[in-house]
Enzyme design. Structure first.
Site, PDB file in Angstrom:
ATOM      1  CE  LYS A   1     -16.957  -6.536   5.113  1.00  0.00           C
ATOM      2  NZ  LYS A   1     -16.204  -7.714   5.894  1.00  0.00           N
TER       3      LYS A   1
ATOM      4  CG  PHE B   1      -9.299  -9.490  12.398  1.00  0.00           C
ATOM      5  CD1 PHE B   1      -8.207  -9.915  12.593  1.00  0.00           C
ATOM      6  CD2 PHE B   1      -9.675  -9.717  10.384  1.00  0.00           C
ATOM      7  CE1 PHE B   1      -6.795 -10.470  11.326  1.00  0.00           C
ATOM      8  CE2 PHE B   1      -8.484  -9.830   9.466  1.00  0.00           C
ATOM      9  CZ  PHE B   1      -7.467 -10.243  10.084  1.00  0.00           C
ATOM     10  CD  GLN B   2      -7.028  -6.956   7.733  1.00  0.00           C
ATOM     11  OE1 GLN B   2      -8.132  -7.036   7.477  1.00  0.00           O
ATOM     12  NE2 GLN B   2      -6.220  -7.586   8.444  1.00  0.00           N
TER      13      GLN B   2
ATOM     14  CD  GLU C   1      -1.907  -2.417   1.364  1.00  0.00           C
ATOM     15  OE1 GLU C   1      -0.543  -2.807   1.524  1.00  0.00           O
ATOM     16  OE2 GLU C   1      -2.777  -2.864   1.834  1.00  0.00           O
TER      17      GLU C   1
ATOM     18  CG  MET D   1      22.823  11.706   1.509  1.00  0.00           C
ATOM     19  SD  MET D   1      24.053  13.341   0.593  1.00  0.00           S
ATOM     20  CE  MET D   1      23.179  13.497  -0.430  1.00  0.00           C
TER      21      MET D   1
HETATM   22  C1  LIG Z   1      12.833   5.819   4.668  1.00  0.00           C
HETATM   23  C2  LIG Z   1      14.023   5.739   4.585  1.00  0.00           C
HETATM   24  N1  LIG Z   1      14.675   5.788   5.503  1.00  0.00           N
HETATM   25  C3  LIG Z   1      16.234   6.411   5.813  1.00  0.00           C
HETATM   26  C4  LIG Z   1      16.168   7.237   5.207  1.00  0.00           C
HETATM   27  C5  LIG Z   1      17.624   8.391   5.586  1.00  0.00           C
HETATM   28  N2  LIG Z   1      18.892   7.814   4.293  1.00  0.00           N
HETATM   29  C6  LIG Z   1      18.665   9.496   3.844  1.00  0.00           C
HETATM   30  S1  LIG Z   1      19.882   8.758   2.291  1.00  0.00           S
HETATM   31  C7  LIG Z   1      20.149   7.329   2.904  1.00  0.00           C
HETATM   32  C8  LIG Z   1      20.694   6.798   1.241  1.00  0.00           C
HETATM   33  C9  LIG Z   1      19.762   6.121   0.545  1.00  0.00           C
HETATM   34  O1  LIG Z   1      21.116   5.407   0.090  1.00  0.00           O
HETATM   35  P1  LIG Z   1      20.832   4.704  -1.664  1.00  0.00           P
HETATM   36  O2  LIG Z   1      19.157   4.384  -1.952  1.00  0.00           O
HETATM   37  O3  LIG Z   1      21.863   3.735  -1.906  1.00  0.00           O
HETATM   38  O4  LIG Z   1      22.214   6.169  -2.723  1.00  0.00           O
HETATM   39  P2  LIG Z   1      22.852   6.796  -2.157  1.00  0.00           P
HETATM   40  O5  LIG Z   1      23.010   7.654  -1.664  1.00  0.00           O
HETATM   41  O6  LIG Z   1      24.199   5.725  -2.726  1.00  0.00           O
HETATM   42  O7  LIG Z   1      22.360   7.551  -4.068  1.00  0.00           O
HETATM   43  C10 LIG Z   1      19.072   7.244   3.622  1.00  0.00           C
HETATM   44  C11 LIG Z   1      19.286   5.591   4.399  1.00  0.00           C
HETATM   45  C12 LIG Z   1      15.515   7.526   3.972  1.00  0.00           C
HETATM   46  N3  LIG Z   1      15.855   9.301   3.889  1.00  0.00           N
HETATM   47  N4  LIG Z   1      14.649   7.714   4.135  1.00  0.00           N
END
Ligand SMILES: Cc1ncc(C[n+]2csc(CCOP(=O)(O)OP(=O)(O)O)c2C)c(N)n1
Length: 572
Positions: A164, A114-115, A52, A476
């Site tokens: 529902k 439920f749910q 979802e 990042m």
């Molecule tokens: C749902 C979620 N969890 C954690 C983060 C924290 N976060 C920001 S950038 C990043 C790394 C992203 O890695 P990747 O998808 O491999 O992309 P890259 O930075 O290597 O281009 C994380 C863990 C986030 N922004 N969103």
């Protein structure tokens, strides 16, 4: 109930059809089954997602690409809570979506049935508004209101939770075509004429003005007006991440992106400016850096739709609350035609210094840099693709190197920074723009968060191009660990599946690129193919996004690409 009256479930689809809905993204379950049963008799197309969260992001991508309202559908409990990340993403980026959830029968609400989840309670802070509907006779009116609230004023997500028994009961829908008017809801504002005149005088007097162009310009369809305004006033334009494409990136007065990973010269110019004309942007902390030192010499004109944004982060000298297009229309005749050569020369001088550190000017020495992939993609697609990015380093490189000249051609999660956004949002965008060339650009981390939607792509038989910028890290976060945590890579090295095989396992095509020379041909193959093609770009693992303003630092405190890297690259 009288014989012949439609059921609440039937009213729901009819109400959506009356709002012009053609496609919804959803997933069935117990509490929404009556609605799914009557869906079979509706003209509306349903896209069966795999999670979802994907439905909410698809509705969001559809809305951003089209300017219309996107719709997601889910069942109660886990179905509804799975929507939450997507709703919050739409909320922070002011995207109009309507989420419809099934709820347990009204008689058992509050019994931990439920749910059962109190989804209106859960989503209260992340929706613009939400409703719990317990009577079939309220469904038609509520759907109309929900669409009105989602799209009017500052747009945002609205959730409609329908029990529902309300779906099963029969009622007179009480269709009403009068404009919706809700007590206490005043979405429309118009800037005061005296303030518009004051703003025009400030613009005329300013010697070093900068326009800060935000998402509002794109949303309000104000791009061409901004173009004329810039032509007349000669004021250079800096963009927020979500504002990219609102003003053509290749225009001589386009400076590029501002903020944490903005161009060095943009941030420096903002610090030297004597006037900021902020158009449809909200001075997010990623844009301003440390507030106390932000644009210290500049007066601020803030044009913004939502009065709650005025003086929230940055004090405005003049606030023009209203639709940014209407505000620009009012301002335009009052400002004097000028060029500001002294100021633009000064900015070119700052730029000259920064551009030598630009990775595009470095030889690649056989290595594949993500920035090169973005640059080549821009060149090969002639800057015309609709690009949907995920969150991380690749998102910033895309913003820096793919020059967007057109509005609604970059879709990205700015405010919430939601990893996993890109793939489903691109699928939603595909239904809004059937003819566009669409590129998903995702990191190896974020891609895996919603990779299950590859199956949805295959089932729907739609064409996307997917570029995974695969650096083997949560890039990042790794970069922040390198800069601010002594290079201690805690939980950032990432092992991934073979993405080529993953695509093939879904009946899609997978390709791999490991050298810059391979980009052109492989991208060409993807573009020429009628089916969805995923390209696994194996890029430099420990490259960083430059420049960078550390969180909470002043805009002038940028970390620049170390010259040592320039030399290493040139040695190759
Ligand atoms: C749902 C979620 N969890 C954690 C983060 C924290 N976060 C920001 S950038 C990043 C790394 C992203 O890695 P990747 O998808 O491999 O992309 P890259 O930075 O290597 O281009 C994380 C863990 C986030 N922004 N969103």
């Amino acid at each position: 109930m009288s014989i012949g009256q439609p059921s609440g479930a039937q009213i729901l689809w009819q109400a959506l059809e009356r709002e012009g809905v053609e496609v919804v993204f959803g997933y069935p379950g117990g509490a929404i089954m009556p609605a799914y049963d009557t869906l079979l008799d509706s003209k509306i197309r349903h896209v069966l997602v795999r999670h979802e969260q994907g439905a909410a992001h698809m509705a969001d991508g559809y809305a951003r690409a089209s300017g219309r309202v996107g719709v997601a559908v889910a069942t109660s409990g886990p179905g509804a809570t799975n929507l939450v990340t997507g709703i919050a993403t739409a909320m922070l980026d002011s995207v109009p979506i309507v989420c419809i959830t099934g709820q347990v029968s009204s008689k058992i609400i509050g019994s931990d049935a439920f749910q059962e989840t109190d989804i209106t309670g859960v989503t209260l802070p992340i929706t613009k508004h939400n409703y719990l509907v317990t009577r079939a006779s309220d469904i038609a009116r509520t759907i109309r209101e929900a669409f009105h609230v989602a799209r009017s004023g500052r747009p945002g997500p609205v959730l409609v939770d329908i029990t529902k028994d309300a779906q099963q009961a029969h009622a007179d829908p009480m269709w009403d075509d009068k404009p919706v008017s809700l007590p206490g809801y005043r979405p429309k504002y118009r800037a005061h004429a005296e303030d518009v005149s004051r703003a025009a005088e400030m613009i005329d007097r300013a010697e070093r003005p900068i326009i800060l162009s935000g998402h509002g310009i794109v949303r309000a369809e104000a791009s061409s007006l901004l173009f004329e305004f810039v032509d007349k006033t000669g004021i250079p334009v800096a963009s927020t991440l979500l504002g990219l494409g609102g003003f053509p990136a290749t225009h001589p007065l386009s400076l590029g992106m501002m903020g944490m990973h903005g161009e060095a010269w943009v941030n420096q110019a903002i610090q030297e400016a004597d006037l900021l004309v902020a158009l449809g942007m909200r001075f997010d902390d990623r844009v301003t850096g440390k507030l106390e030192t932000y644009a210290p010499n500049a007066k601020k004109i803030h044009c913004e739709l939502d009065p709650a944004e005025i003086n929230k982060n940055v004090r405005a000298d003049v606030a023009l609350v209203g639709d940014v297009k209407e505000t620009l229309e009012a301002l335009f005749p009052l400002v004097t035609r000028k060029n500001r050569l002294k100021w633009t020369d000064r900015i070119s001088k700052i730029k000259g210094n920064a551009a030598v550190r630009d990775i595009q000017h470095m030889p690649h020495g056989g290595r594949l840099f993500a920035a090169h992939v973005m640059h080549d993609l821009w060149r090969i697609t002639e800057g015309r693709a609709l690009v949907v990015t995920d969150v991380g380093q690749h998102q910033m490189w895309e913003a820096q190197y793919y020059k967007h000249d057109f509005p609604r051609k970059l879709i990205t999660s700015g405010g919430l920074g939601t990893m996993g956004f890109a793939l489903p949002a691109a699928l939603g965008a595909r239904f809004a723009q059937p003819k566009d060339e669409i590129w998903v650009i995702a990191g190896d981390g974020g891609f895996q968060m919603t990779a299950c939607e590859l199956a949805t792509i295959a089932q729907e038989g739609v064409k996307l191009n997917i570029a995974i910028i695969n650096n083997g890290y949560l890039g990042m976060v790794r970069q922040w660990q390198e800069f601010f945590y002594d290079g201690r890579y805690s939980a950032t090295p990432l092992r991934s599946p073979d993405f080529v095989k993953l695509a093939e396992a879904h009946g899609l095509r997978g390709l791999r690129v490991t050298k810059r020379e391979e980009i052109e041909e492989t991208v060409g193959l993807a573009r020429a193919s009628k089916e969805t093609v995923l390209i696994d770009f194996r890029v430099e693992q420990e490259d960083s996004v430059y420049p960078m303003v550390p969180a909470g630092a002043a805009l002038d405190d940028m970390i620049r690409r170390p010259s040592a890297i320039v030399e290493t690259a040139q040695d190759d």
